[in-house]
Structures are given as structure tokens and as C-alpha cells.
Enzyme design. Sequence first.
Site, short mmCIF file in Angstrom:
data_model
loop_
_atom_site.label_atom_id
_atom_site.label_comp_id
_atom_site.label_asym_id
_atom_site.label_seq_id
_atom_site.Cartn_x
_atom_site.Cartn_y
_atom_site.Cartn_z
N ASP A 47 0.73 -1.07 0.15
CA ASP A 47 0.20 0.02 -0.01
C ASP A 47 0.50 1.47 0.01
O ASP A 47 1.06 2.00 -0.79
CB ASP A 47 -0.93 -0.05 1.01
CG ASP A 47 -2.45 0.57 0.63
OD1 ASP A 47 -2.45 0.74 -0.17
OD2 ASP A 47 -2.60 1.39 1.58
N GLU A 89 0.47 10.74 5.26
CA GLU A 89 0.31 9.70 5.08
C GLU A 89 1.47 9.31 4.75
O GLU A 89 1.19 7.49 5.27
CB GLU A 89 -1.37 9.76 4.26
CG GLU A 89 -1.75 7.62 4.38
CD GLU A 89 -2.63 7.74 3.68
OE1 GLU A 89 -3.61 7.87 3.55
OE2 GLU A 89 -3.42 6.41 2.77
N GLU A 141 -11.40 6.48 -2.26
CA GLU A 141 -11.16 6.66 -0.49
C GLU A 141 -12.53 6.35 0.32
O GLU A 141 -12.00 5.32 1.22
CB GLU A 141 -11.16 8.14 -0.42
CG GLU A 141 -10.56 9.05 -1.40
CD GLU A 141 -8.53 9.00 -0.34
OE1 GLU A 141 -8.54 7.89 0.08
OE2 GLU A 141 -7.81 9.52 -0.09
N GLU A 211 -9.87 -2.86 -6.00
CA GLU A 211 -9.90 -3.08 -4.31
C GLU A 211 -9.78 -4.40 -4.13
O GLU A 211 -9.19 -4.51 -3.09
CB GLU A 211 -11.02 -2.02 -4.22
CG GLU A 211 -10.41 -0.99 -4.05
CD GLU A 211 -9.25 0.13 -3.41
OE1 GLU A 211 -9.46 -1.24 -2.32
OE2 GLU A 211 -9.13 1.37 -3.68
C1 HMH Z 1 -5.16 -0.27 -2.22
N1 HMH Z 1 -6.52 1.79 -1.75
C2 HMH Z 1 -5.91 1.57 -2.30
N2 HMH Z 1 -4.69 2.47 -0.52
C3 HMH Z 1 -5.06 3.63 -0.15
N3 HMH Z 1 -4.51 3.73 0.90
C4 HMH Z 1 -6.32 3.73 -0.07
C5 HMH Z 1 -6.88 3.01 -1.13
C6 HMH Z 1 -7.57 4.59 0.62
O1 HMH Z 1 -6.02 6.46 -0.16
#
Ligand code: HMH
Length: 222
Positions: A47, A89, A141, A211
Site C-alpha cells: 500500500d 500518510e 477513498e 480494490e
Molecule cells: C489500495 N486503496 C488502496 N490504498 C489506499 N491507501 C486507499 C485505497 C485509500 O487511500
Amino acid sequence: VEKINIIDTWLKKHRLIYVGATRHPFILSIRDGTVNLSSFKTWLGQDYIFVRAFVSFVASVLIKAWKESDDSGGDMEVLLGAMAALNDEIQWFKNEASKWGVQLSDIIPQKANKDYCRFLESLMSSEVKYTVAITAFWAIEAVYQQSFAHCLEDGTNTPSDLQATCLRWGNDGFGQYCHSLKQIVNRRLAKASDDEIKKAEVALLDVLEHEVEFWNMSCGGA
Ligand code: HMH
């Protein structure tokens, strides 16, 4: 067709895939405390790479907003706030990775991640309209907001060392921010051409599929 809240219409229409993305077994395993920590670390490292691509995507959405949107809805302010939050983040990912002993410089993006980043890149093209891009942005989001908020509900068994992660996307402020994005999207869609509306719906479905694949990849461990 009701054009006031197209997003809710779409979420009803595509309920199964939406639930697949926001109630994925990986999220359910966090929620019930059975999560495999190697899966969690895989997710964390992958991520981080995704978020770096995501920052560039959000920058491209901001440029589209500047070119295509009038100044009435505060779109630029919401997007600028998003970029500022992503700055935090990225730092959060670095801190969290060092806590969990994940070496971010060693992470190799896996296929689902590369596919998702390539999809983001396709949306950065100047051919893609603001309405379509911001629909995808909201969806990206919203999936995290819905997923992680689910892990914080009463009666869940989320491990205490994963609470901070869940709060990152599951907190009320993030929920409010997703709501603002959704309003922007609904307002744009209400004025959009049929062609743009169709493309925005496809972009939403693409996000939901990516996702699901991203969560699947995280469950794969390694
Ligand atoms: C895969 N989808 C993914 N990573 C993230 N950080 C977000 C959404 C939302 O910020």
C-alpha cells in the site's frame, strides 16, 4: 432517471461488488482478530507503493479541477486537503513500516498493485474528464473508509496494534471528507453528459475490482 444522487443508485445496482470490496475476507479477518500478520505486513508494504502512485493521481485530479470546474463547490480546497493528508500518510507508512520491521526500500510491487497503479496512470491522461477522474478518486477513498470503519464498530475483535491503522481511514473526519467528495461527484454527475456518466460508472466498477484484487494480493502473504 434520478440525477440527484447517482452514486447511491450505482451502489445499489453494483451492491455485490461493492460489498466484495468493503467486506473483504482480509478486512473481516482484521475485524475478528484472526488476521495473519504476514498478510498485514504485505498489505502495508504494497500500500505504501500504491499511495506514492496515488499522490500523483490526486495531483492530476487537482489539475483537472482547475481546468474544468468552476470555483463554486470548493473542489480545489477539498483536493488540496487530500494532498496534505497524503503527505502525512506517507510519513505514517514509514513509521508503521519501521514498527513492523517492513523494509520499504525492498518492496517489489506485486501484479495486482502494478495493475492498479497502471489504471491510475490511465486516468491521469488529459483525455479523461474531471468528472470521471473524481468519481474514481471518491471510490478509492470510500472503499478504505468503509472497510476500516467496519473494523472499529462495537463488538469487533480488531487487534489493539491494528487499531491505529483502522483509525487512519475509519475515523469520523475521514468519513466526513469522503462525504464531501461524494457530494462533489454527485454534483458533477448531475450536470454530466450521458457519455461521461457511463465512463464514470465504468471507472467506479474498475476501482472496485482493483480494490478486491488488492485485498486478495494482501491475503496471499509473502
Ligand atoms: C489500495 N486503496 C488502496 N490504498 C489506499 N491507501 C486507499 C485505497 C485509500 O487511500
